[in-house]
Design an enzyme around this catalytic site. Structure first.
Site, PDB file in Angstrom:
ATOM      1  N   THR A  13      42.860  84.212  13.456  1.00 53.14           N
ATOM      2  CA  THR A  13      43.036  82.761  13.483  1.00 53.14           C
ATOM      3  C   THR A  13      42.123  82.070  12.472  1.00 53.14           C
ATOM      4  O   THR A  13      42.525  81.080  11.837  1.00 53.14           O
ATOM      5  CB  THR A  13      42.776  82.193  14.896  1.00 53.14           C
ATOM      6  OG1 THR A  13      41.485  82.613  15.346  1.00 53.14           O
ATOM      7  CG2 THR A  13      43.843  82.676  15.874  1.00 53.14           C
ATOM      8  N   ASN A  14      40.917  82.574  12.283  1.00 56.32           N
ATOM      9  CA  ASN A  14      40.035  81.998  11.268  1.00 56.32           C
ATOM     10  C   ASN A  14      40.553  82.298   9.859  1.00 56.32           C
ATOM     11  O   ASN A  14      40.416  81.466   8.961  1.00 56.32           O
ATOM     12  CB  ASN A  14      38.603  82.506  11.436  1.00 56.32           C
ATOM     13  CG  ASN A  14      37.854  81.773  12.531  1.00 56.32           C
ATOM     14  OD1 ASN A  14      37.897  80.559  12.624  1.00 56.32           O
ATOM     15  ND2 ASN A  14      37.170  82.519  13.389  1.00 56.32           N
ATOM     16  N   MET A  91      34.307  92.311  13.738  1.00 62.22           N
ATOM     17  CA  MET A  91      33.477  92.698  14.876  1.00 62.22           C
ATOM     18  C   MET A  91      32.684  93.984  14.658  1.00 62.22           C
ATOM     19  O   MET A  91      32.198  94.594  15.601  1.00 62.22           O
ATOM     20  CB  MET A  91      34.354  92.859  16.126  1.00 62.22           C
ATOM     21  CG  MET A  91      35.206  91.648  16.451  1.00 62.22           C
ATOM     22  SD  MET A  91      34.244  90.144  16.659  1.00 62.22           S
ATOM     23  CE  MET A  91      33.389  90.526  18.182  1.00 62.22           C
ATOM     24  N   ILE A  93      29.493  96.035  12.847  1.00 58.75           N
ATOM     25  CA  ILE A  93      28.177  95.850  12.242  1.00 58.75           C
ATOM     26  C   ILE A  93      28.098  96.603  10.915  1.00 58.75           C
ATOM     27  O   ILE A  93      28.516  97.750  10.802  1.00 58.75           O
ATOM     28  CB  ILE A  93      27.076  96.361  13.197  1.00 58.75           C
ATOM     29  CG1 ILE A  93      27.029  95.501  14.461  1.00 58.75           C
ATOM     30  CG2 ILE A  93      25.716  96.357  12.507  1.00 58.75           C
ATOM     31  CD1 ILE A  93      26.110  96.041  15.536  1.00 58.75           C
ATOM     32  N   LEU A  94      27.566  95.922   9.909  1.00 62.41           N
ATOM     33  CA  LEU A  94      27.309  96.535   8.610  1.00 62.41           C
ATOM     34  C   LEU A  94      25.807  96.504   8.358  1.00 62.41           C
ATOM     35  O   LEU A  94      25.126  95.569   8.780  1.00 62.41           O
ATOM     36  CB  LEU A  94      28.037  95.768   7.503  1.00 62.41           C
ATOM     37  CG  LEU A  94      29.563  95.703   7.618  1.00 62.41           C
ATOM     38  CD1 LEU A  94      30.131  94.770   6.563  1.00 62.41           C
ATOM     39  CD2 LEU A  94      30.174  97.097   7.481  1.00 62.41           C
ATOM     40  N   ASN A 108      29.530  84.087   7.776  1.00 58.36           N
ATOM     41  CA  ASN A 108      30.152  84.367   9.070  1.00 58.36           C
ATOM     42  C   ASN A 108      30.230  83.072   9.863  1.00 58.36           C
ATOM     43  O   ASN A 108      29.378  82.190   9.717  1.00 58.36           O
ATOM     44  CB  ASN A 108      29.305  85.387   9.835  1.00 58.36           C
ATOM     45  CG  ASN A 108      29.836  85.641  11.238  1.00 58.36           C
ATOM     46  OD1 ASN A 108      31.004  85.974  11.426  1.00 58.36           O
ATOM     47  ND2 ASN A 108      28.975  85.496  12.242  1.00 58.36           N
ATOM     48  N   HIS A 110      30.108  81.706  13.720  1.00 61.05           N
ATOM     49  CA  HIS A 110      29.715  82.118  15.066  1.00 61.05           C
ATOM     50  C   HIS A 110      30.046  80.988  16.035  1.00 61.05           C
ATOM     51  O   HIS A 110      29.765  79.824  15.745  1.00 61.05           O
ATOM     52  CB  HIS A 110      28.212  82.428  15.114  1.00 61.05           C
ATOM     53  CG  HIS A 110      27.731  82.864  16.453  1.00 61.05           C
ATOM     54  ND1 HIS A 110      27.993  84.125  16.961  1.00 61.05           N
ATOM     55  CD2 HIS A 110      27.026  82.210  17.419  1.00 61.05           C
ATOM     56  CE1 HIS A 110      27.464  84.220  18.174  1.00 61.05           C
ATOM     57  NE2 HIS A 110      26.878  83.075  18.473  1.00 61.05           N
TER      58      HIS A 110
END
Length: 208
Positions: A13-14, A91, A93-94, A108, A110
């Site tokens: 959606t984003n 979703m 983690i890097l 990002n 949030h």
């Protein structure tokens, strides 16, 4: 033109908000050139394909650990010549391999007003559940630069959203998306591509 690569994991959606913004008012000289998904069945890939945007799948399950996955992602972003990397419901983690290579080039969104309800474990509906448990009267969304520490990068934009009597996590999530996330994420991308964001001593200065 600046190449924008969007990272996704789910419905997108984003991503759709970014696509719509690019079509309606532009992204400040930026163009979404690739969408990379951490899951092969992410509906965001369909949204991208429907809009003629290149897609790639970099499935987290195909890599032994965060380090291996992060190296693969860093390589992919370099291949795509990414000028701006946007987490849009991503979703996974890097580690610093990516964050250092794209320092202050990754953003990002949030679903809370950082530093409230953020960090490890605060994602998706969990954020809104905790906000309601605390009884806050105002919540919102934050766009920030991505660093190796979860939700700790310099804040770019924030927008407040009212919490109403009778809200459920699902209802609040929808309001935060509609009133905040889908508005400030495209705006932050536009500001970045227009060269209007600078970071001084860990704090952003917006020339708007």
């Amino acid at each position: 033109m600046k190449n924008i690569v969007v990272l996704v994991s789910g419905g997108g959606t984003n991503l759709q908000a970014l696509i719509d913004a690019e079509k309606s008012e532009g992204l400040g000289g930026g163009k979404i050139t690739c969408v990379i998904a951490s899951k092969p069945d992410a509906y965001a890939l369909t949204r991208a394909a429907d809009n003629g945007i290149k897609t790639r799948v970099l499935a987290r399950r195909d890599y032994a650990d965060v380090a291996a996955y992060s190296k693969a992602m860093a390589d992919a972003l370099k291949e795509e010549q990414a000028d701006l990397v946007i987490y849009a419901g991503f979703m996974t983690i890097l580690d610093e391999q990516v964050c250092d290579a794209f320092r202050y080039k990754m953003i990002n969104v949030h679903p809370a007003l950082i530093p409230s309800f953020c960090g490890k474990g605060y994602y998706g509906l969990h954020v809104h559940e905790e906000a309601l448990k605390k009884g806050v009267k105002v919540t919102g969304a934050t766009v920030h630069f991505v660093t190796a520490e979860c939700d700790a990068g310099p804040i770019i934009l924030q927008k407040a959203v009212e919490v109403r009597n009778g809200d459920t996590p699902e209802i609040l999530q929808k309001r935060v998306m509609e009133q905040a996330e889908w508005k400030i994420l495209p705006r932050a991308a536009r500001l970045f591509c227009e060269g209007k964001i600078t970071v001084k001593d860990g704090i952003t200065v917006i020339d708007d």
